[in-house]
Every structure is written in structure tokens, then in C-alpha cells.
Design an enzyme around this catalytic site. Sequence first.
Site, PDB file in Angstrom:
ATOM      1  N   GLU A   1       0.782  -0.975   0.334  1.00 35.62           N
ATOM      2  CA  GLU A   1      -0.155   0.287   0.040  1.00 35.62           C
ATOM      3  C   GLU A   1       1.117   1.575  -0.069  1.00 35.62           C
ATOM      4  O   GLU A   1       0.465   2.315  -0.460  1.00 35.62           O
ATOM      5  CB  GLU A   1      -0.610  -0.080   0.952  1.00 35.62           C
ATOM      6  CG  GLU A   1      -2.606  -1.532   1.053  1.00 35.62           C
ATOM      7  CD  GLU A   1      -1.740  -2.547   1.462  1.00 35.62           C
ATOM      8  OE1 GLU A   1      -0.391  -2.820   2.030  1.00 35.62           O
ATOM      9  OE2 GLU A   1      -2.596  -3.329   1.198  1.00 35.62           O
TER      10      GLU A   1
ATOM     11  N   PHE B   1     -11.381  -7.558  14.272  1.00 37.52           N
ATOM     12  CA  PHE B   1     -10.174  -8.373  13.423  1.00 37.52           C
ATOM     13  C   PHE B   1      -9.623  -6.686  12.643  1.00 37.52           C
ATOM     14  O   PHE B   1     -10.749  -6.056  11.909  1.00 37.52           O
ATOM     15  CB  PHE B   1     -10.616  -9.703  12.738  1.00 37.52           C
ATOM     16  CG  PHE B   1      -9.774  -9.500  11.959  1.00 37.52           C
ATOM     17  CD1 PHE B   1      -8.439  -9.834  12.090  1.00 37.52           C
ATOM     18  CD2 PHE B   1      -9.788  -9.781  10.951  1.00 37.52           C
ATOM     19  CE1 PHE B   1      -7.284 -10.334  11.059  1.00 37.52           C
ATOM     20  CE2 PHE B   1      -9.283 -10.201   9.371  1.00 37.52           C
ATOM     21  CZ  PHE B   1      -7.530 -10.313  10.086  1.00 37.52           C
ATOM     22  N   GLN B   2      -8.669  -6.517  11.992  1.00 38.98           N
ATOM     23  CA  GLN B   2      -7.950  -5.223  11.591  1.00 38.98           C
ATOM     24  C   GLN B   2      -9.370  -3.949  11.501  1.00 38.98           C
ATOM     25  O   GLN B   2      -8.806  -3.292  10.997  1.00 38.98           O
ATOM     26  CB  GLN B   2      -8.727  -5.901   9.630  1.00 38.98           C
ATOM     27  CG  GLN B   2      -7.421  -6.740   9.643  1.00 38.98           C
ATOM     28  CD  GLN B   2      -7.101  -7.393   8.157  1.00 38.98           C
ATOM     29  OE1 GLN B   2      -8.562  -7.116   7.253  1.00 38.98           O
ATOM     30  NE2 GLN B   2      -5.989  -7.713   7.803  1.00 38.98           N
TER      31      GLN B   2
ATOM     32  N   MET C   1      24.396   8.310   0.687  1.00 35.83           N
ATOM     33  CA  MET C   1      24.192   9.250   1.465  1.00 35.83           C
ATOM     34  C   MET C   1      24.584   9.506   3.085  1.00 35.83           C
ATOM     35  O   MET C   1      25.381  10.248   3.292  1.00 35.83           O
ATOM     36  CB  MET C   1      23.092   9.905   1.590  1.00 35.83           C
ATOM     37  CG  MET C   1      22.800  10.933   1.655  1.00 35.83           C
ATOM     38  SD  MET C   1      23.786  12.042   1.045  1.00 35.83           S
ATOM     39  CE  MET C   1      22.726  12.848  -0.639  1.00 35.83           C
TER      40      MET C   1
HETATM   41  C1  LIG Z   1      12.323   4.990   4.854  1.00 33.41           C
HETATM   42  C2  LIG Z   1      14.509   5.613   5.090  1.00 33.41           C
HETATM   43  N1  LIG Z   1      15.177   4.635   5.712  1.00 33.41           N
HETATM   44  C3  LIG Z   1      16.251   6.011   5.867  1.00 33.41           C
HETATM   45  C4  LIG Z   1      16.565   7.355   5.700  1.00 33.41           C
HETATM   46  C5  LIG Z   1      17.278   7.549   5.515  1.00 33.41           C
HETATM   47  N2  LIG Z   1      18.860   7.151   4.325  1.00 33.41           N
HETATM   48  C6  LIG Z   1      19.044   8.523   3.531  1.00 33.41           C
HETATM   49  S1  LIG Z   1      19.965   8.261   2.907  1.00 33.41           S
HETATM   50  C7  LIG Z   1      20.318   7.206   2.786  1.00 33.41           C
HETATM   51  C8  LIG Z   1      21.582   5.888   2.118  1.00 33.41           C
HETATM   52  C9  LIG Z   1      19.832   5.403   0.512  1.00 33.41           C
HETATM   53  O1  LIG Z   1      21.231   4.605  -0.343  1.00 33.41           O
HETATM   54  P1  LIG Z   1      20.944   4.024  -1.441  1.00 33.41           P
HETATM   55  O2  LIG Z   1      19.859   3.872  -1.998  1.00 33.41           O
HETATM   56  O3  LIG Z   1      21.625   3.413  -1.914  1.00 33.41           O
HETATM   57  O4  LIG Z   1      21.528   5.729  -1.668  1.00 33.41           O
HETATM   58  P2  LIG Z   1      22.945   6.358  -2.310  1.00 33.41           P
HETATM   59  O5  LIG Z   1      23.175   7.495  -1.261  1.00 33.41           O
HETATM   60  O6  LIG Z   1      23.387   5.312  -1.835  1.00 33.41           O
HETATM   61  O7  LIG Z   1      23.151   6.870  -3.827  1.00 33.41           O
HETATM   62  C10 LIG Z   1      19.351   6.452   3.676  1.00 33.41           C
HETATM   63  C11 LIG Z   1      19.585   5.196   4.730  1.00 33.41           C
HETATM   64  C12 LIG Z   1      15.489   7.412   4.637  1.00 33.41           C
HETATM   65  N3  LIG Z   1      15.483   8.554   3.730  1.00 33.41           N
HETATM   66  N4  LIG Z   1      14.247   6.764   4.495  1.00 33.41           N
END
Ligand SMILES: Cc1ncc(C[n+]2csc(CCOP(=O)(O)OP(=O)(O)O)c2C)c(N)n1
Lengths: 569, 165
Positions: free
Chosen positions: A50, A112-113, A470
Site C-alpha cells: 500500500e 479484526f483489522q 548518503m
Molecule cells: C525510509 C528511509 N529510511 C532511512 C533513510 C535514511 N537515508 C537517507 S539516504 C540513505 C541511503 C540511501 O542509500 P542508497 O539508496 O543506496 O542511495 P545512495 O545514497 O547510495 O545513492 C538512508 C539510509 C531514509 N531517507 N528513508
Amino acid sequence: MKMTGSQILCESLIKEGVDVIFGILGGSILPLYDTLTQYPQLRHVLVRHEQAAAHAAASYARVTGKPGVCFATSGPGATNLVTGIADAYLDSTPVIAITGQVARPFIGKDAFQEIDITGITLPITKHNYLVTDAGQVAQTVKEAFYIARTGRPGPVLIDMPKDVQVDMAEFDYSTRLVMPGYKPTTQGHPSQLKKAARVIQDAAKPVILAGHGVIIAEAYDELKEMAENNQIPVITTLLGISAFPGSHFLSYGWLGMHGMACANMAIDACDLVIAVGMRFDDRATGKISGFAPHAKVIHIDIDPAEIGKNVKVDVPIVGDVKAVLKGLNKYIEPKQNPEWLSHLEALRLQHPALHIGDSDSILPQYAIRKIWEATEGRATVITGVGQHQMWTAQYYTFDRPNTLVTSGGLGTMGFELPASVGAAVGRPGEDIWCIAGDGSIQMTIQELATIVQENLPVKIAIMNNGYLGMVRQWQEMFYGKRYMATPLACPDFTKIAEAYCIPAINIKHRQDVEPAIQRAIEHPGSFLLNFVVEPEENVYPMVPPGASLAEVMETPRKEVLKWPRKSTL
Amino acid sequence: MATQKHTIVALVMDKPGVFNRISSLFRRRGFNMESIAVGHSELANISRVTIVVDGSTVQVEQVRKQLEKIIDVVKVTDITLRDTITRELALMKVHANSNTRSEIIQIVDIFRAKIVDVAGDSVTVEVTGDSSKVETLFKLLKVFGIKEIARTGYIAMTRGDTASL
Ligand SMILES: Cc1ncc(C[n+]2csc(CCOP(=O)(O)OP(=O)(O)O)c2C)c(N)n1
Ligand SMILES: [Mg+2]
């Protein structure tokens, strides 16, 4: 005519111009789904989670300008929507979420739900409803759409108990809406417009700061007119990218944590910020006390609560961005700003923002740049969240209005694939490119199935750096390079794609990048490109957290890429 | 930034969940609500809410604007700087015995409050007034020991012919 609550809902959706719904069914919404069989004009796109239904509906809304609709069942179906609704809320996107609910006699009994989804979504919707009478369905849907798409757009949730879906009532969509508490201001106050015009006239170093509001209001021409007539440079926010042509000679990129150095420096040096449809998010402003320290601020926004929330404003104008700019343009005498522009031009040359080093390995910036070239900058581009998102915003030059769909306010990893579903449904026949992170895509990778089932020609380019990149970059810079929980063991994405019957290739060398992109483009359907990229590449420029925009750190690299721009009008 | 108590008056639709929306907003944005009072207004299906909030002018202006954004909130005004009548009603059950009862009655009289119930070892006092009156009486009666106190929260209205909102 008497109809069931479900029929009334479907009829109302049709009256609102809806032709597609993203969703997943379950017990509490079965009557509504059964009714959908009577309405073939309402296309249903079955997603696999969803959250994806909400993201797809939001992305559909962003690319079409019409509210997007998603359905989910009660309980877990409804709670799964939450991330997508929150994302739409923070990015001011009109989404109508319709959830099944347990039948009225069971409400409050922990049936339920049963879950209190109106309670849960209260702070992340513009408004929400629990419909307790089939006779209220039409009125509620009418209100919901009106609220979602007018003023500052946002998501609205309608919770429909199962018995309300089958109860009979009269269908009447002609009733007038009476909402004394909801009267969005659209026209800017004339005296404020005049005041703003005077301030603009007096400014020696003005900049326009264009946000998502310009795109929502489709005020592209008005913005261009203001910029060109008065020679005012335009800087956008992340979500404002594509509000103004990226290669326009007055475009100075976007500001903020990973925005162009010259944009951040221009903000630091300017004496007037004309903020249009934006909200001074902290990722955009940097340290707020150091933001545009020499500037007056004109703030144009449709949401009065945004004015003065983060930044002190000299001339506030509440209204629809398009109407306000149109009005404002009438009051301003055309003007030249040669000194200011040549100063900025020098800044741009001294602080080039685009750098792609030489290497045999693939730099993600290079891959994105090549996608830009191959698509002639005309694709609708959807990103996940992370470094690849920032590189996309930097290295894909957006000249076509409203062609970047990215999660700004919530920064939701996993946004890219479901949002690509919504964009592909909303823009059939157009180039849809999903620039994914190897981490981000794994949060919603099940939507490959939706892409296949709906036969959507989404081109997926994974920037596979083997890291939650990141966050790794922050660990490298601010946590002594201690890579706690950022290295990723990734599956073979090409095998995953193949399992879904999507052709895919791995690309490991620079010289293979262009041919791979060509192959993807030539393939008529969806295609997945797994770019194995330089693992520890960092995003520059960067304004360190807590620093002001002027303290932007630039790349240690030397190689410079020419900023694509048209030298004159 | 200097903070001050502000009195905000709002007209809201008489619909389920409205107060949840208001209190959720205060919680979520970290606004400091000191008192809230709700009752019917002169208009059908519309309730009147009086909120006392502590904050700087800028913060309270944010409160007002954010309240205005709630769809079921019709109108919001900050009446702090206007000439207003502000009232609260409080009931206080005070420890009393044959030695202290007359002293309590004297204090109550001075404040034009009322004794509304007398029992074996307590009296119940009803007082109406602005915040300083209720607070002062409370302080004076505290020395006798207060068993229980119930307050309505403040309601307010501007003086003169014009309506508050
Ligand atoms: C749902 C969610 N969980 C955690 C984060 C924290 N977060 C921001 S960027 C990132 C890393 C993203 O990794 P990737 O998709 O491999 O992209 P890259 O930065 O390597 O290009 C994380 C864990 C977030 N923004 N959203
Ligand atoms: Mg990664």
C-alpha cells in the site's frame, strides 16, 4: 436515484475526473472492489504494497496536476499507506486515500483489522473523514477533492466502514459545498503587490528563489517573464527544479545542502530574495541566521502559515503563485542588472558545480549525465533518496517543466519505483526514467511486478555503489569513517529483474555506459540497468549540517564539466 | 524571545474530532497551551474555544495561522491586546473545622466568592473571576489545606459593541 455507498463513491470519483486508482484490496473494502467491476472507466492498478499505492497516486498527481487516488483495506492496509501519505503531505501533493473500515457496529471494539486510521493520519493529512452514513459519501468526496487540490494541495483520507459501502442512499452530486472554515486566498493583495514591485525596482542584487509552488501553480511563463524582463537570476529549491529551464542563461541552479556553490553564494551576496512558492526548508536555507544576511525578503506563498515561519519577511504576499506573479509583472518596470549578472557569472566560472573525473570505473555522475544526453533532457525522471538523488538533481539538466519527481520533504527511500509507476500511468508514451539507489530500491522492489503487470515502459537505472551512500558520506565526513551499518550486500539486480521478466544488464566500465543506455531506450518496454559505480564517491558541493550557505564545501576534484546553457534568450 | 500569555478565541465547527485536531496541533508543534475552554457559540453548529497560550508574538502568530489551517476551524483571533473581559470559574474544596471556618468565610466574602457546600470538615468555595483573582484566592485558601480543585479554564470576550471575532 438510490445506490449503494460504493456506487456513490465510484460515481463521485468519475464526477471528479478520476480515471485511475492505485490500490490493494482486503476484507473491509471488498464491497467497493466488487462495485469497481461495474465501472470499467475506473482503471485499477494493483500494486504490491500500500505504501506504493500512495506514492504512485502522489506521483500521478504531480505529473498530471490532477489528484491521485489510492485504495487500501482497513488495519494493515491503511497503516501501510502512512509513509506515502506523509510524503505527499510534506510535498504538498493532492492525494485522495480511501480506506475500508470495519462495519460501524464494530468500530471501537478492537475488531479484526480495526485501526483508527483517521486518528493516525490526523497530523499528516490536510483533512480526513470517517464516513458514518452512505448519504454522506457524495458530499464527503466532493469536499475531499476540493480540499486536496485547492489552496496548498495535500492528501485527504476518507475512511469508509464496510456497511456504509453497501448501505443505500440517494446519489446527488449537485449540492453546494459549505465550508466556512476553508477559504484559501488566491489573489495577492494589490497594496502588497505594489510594495513588492517597489522593492524589486530598488534592488541592485535581486534573486528569485523558485519552489515547488511554481510547478503546482504552473506559473512557468509568469516566472520566466519576471526573470527575463528584469534580468533577475533564478535559483530553485530541490522541488523547484524544472520550474525554470535549467539551461536558461538566468538559471543559477538550485540552492541548499547539495545545491550549486554559485547558487548558495548568490543567496549570500544578494540584497533581495524573491521567494516564490517555497517554504524555507532547513535543507535549503542552511543555518537560518546565516541565510541571505544582506537581503530583504519578498515571500509569495498560498499558505499564510508559511510566511514568517522560518525566515523574517519584509513583504509577504499570500496568494496563488500564478495570479500573484501575473499581477506583480504588471507593476514592475523592465530593468537591466548587468553588474550583478556579471558578478554572478564570475562566481559561476570560479565555482563550477559539475565535475566528472576521468576513470575506468563508472562515476554515478557520469552515468546520469549520459542518461541526460541520451534522453535529450526530455525524460520525466524519478529518483529514490540518497546520493543518487542529489546527483540526478545536479547532473540531469531539466529544461522541460515539471519533469523531476523526487521525495523532498520526507526524503522517503523506496519512493522511486512506486513513483515511477504513477508517473508512467500519468504520462503514457513519454520517457520515464527511474534513477534508483541500491538501498532505496530494495525498500519497494516488489513494484517491479506492478510495472510488468501494467506493462509500463519504465527504464530503471540503479546507481549501485554497495552502500547506503548518503549516510556513508556522513560517516566518512563526520563520524571518523566508521562505516556502521552502511555497507550493503545487494542481490544480483539483473537476476531479480529477469525473474520479473524485465530485461537487464550489468554495466561495470565507463565505455559500456552509453551503449547500455541506448539498449534500454531501444527496448520498447521496461529495462533495468545496474550501474556498478564508484563505491565511495561523495556528493559535492556540500553545506555541512549546521553551517550557513556561504560555507559551502566544494569538490576536491579538478575536472570540470561545462554547464549546459544557452548564452542568450 | 520574550514570551507572554496570549488569549486566542476560535470558532470551530461542532464536529467529532475537532478538539483532537486542535490539541494534536499544539502537541505536535510544541506550542504551550495553558488553558482551553469550549462551549456553544451564538451560532448553530459552531463552538467557541478560548485558548490561553504562552509564547512570543511570532510563535503565537504561528499558532493562530496553524489553527486557521484546520478545515473545521472557522475563525481565530488573538485578543490579547484588546480590552477584554476574561473569566474563569473554580470550585475549591477546602479543609475547615470550627476554628478555621469563620476565617475562610471572611476571605471568601472579600473575594465575593461563594460557599456552595458545607460538610463535616470541609467547605466548597465557588469563585468566578480573572486569573489573578482565582490565583490569589487559591493561594490564601491553600494554608487551610485544599482537598480538591476544579477549574473551567478561561473564557474571554472583548468589551464594547464589537464582537471578539
Ligand atoms: C525510509 C528511509 N529510511 C532511512 C533513510 C535514511 N537515508 C537517507 S539516504 C540513505 C541511503 C540511501 O542509500 P542508497 O539508496 O543506496 O542511495 P545512495 O545514497 O547510495 O545513492 C538512508 C539510509 C531514509 N531517507 N528513508
Ligand atoms: Mg547506494
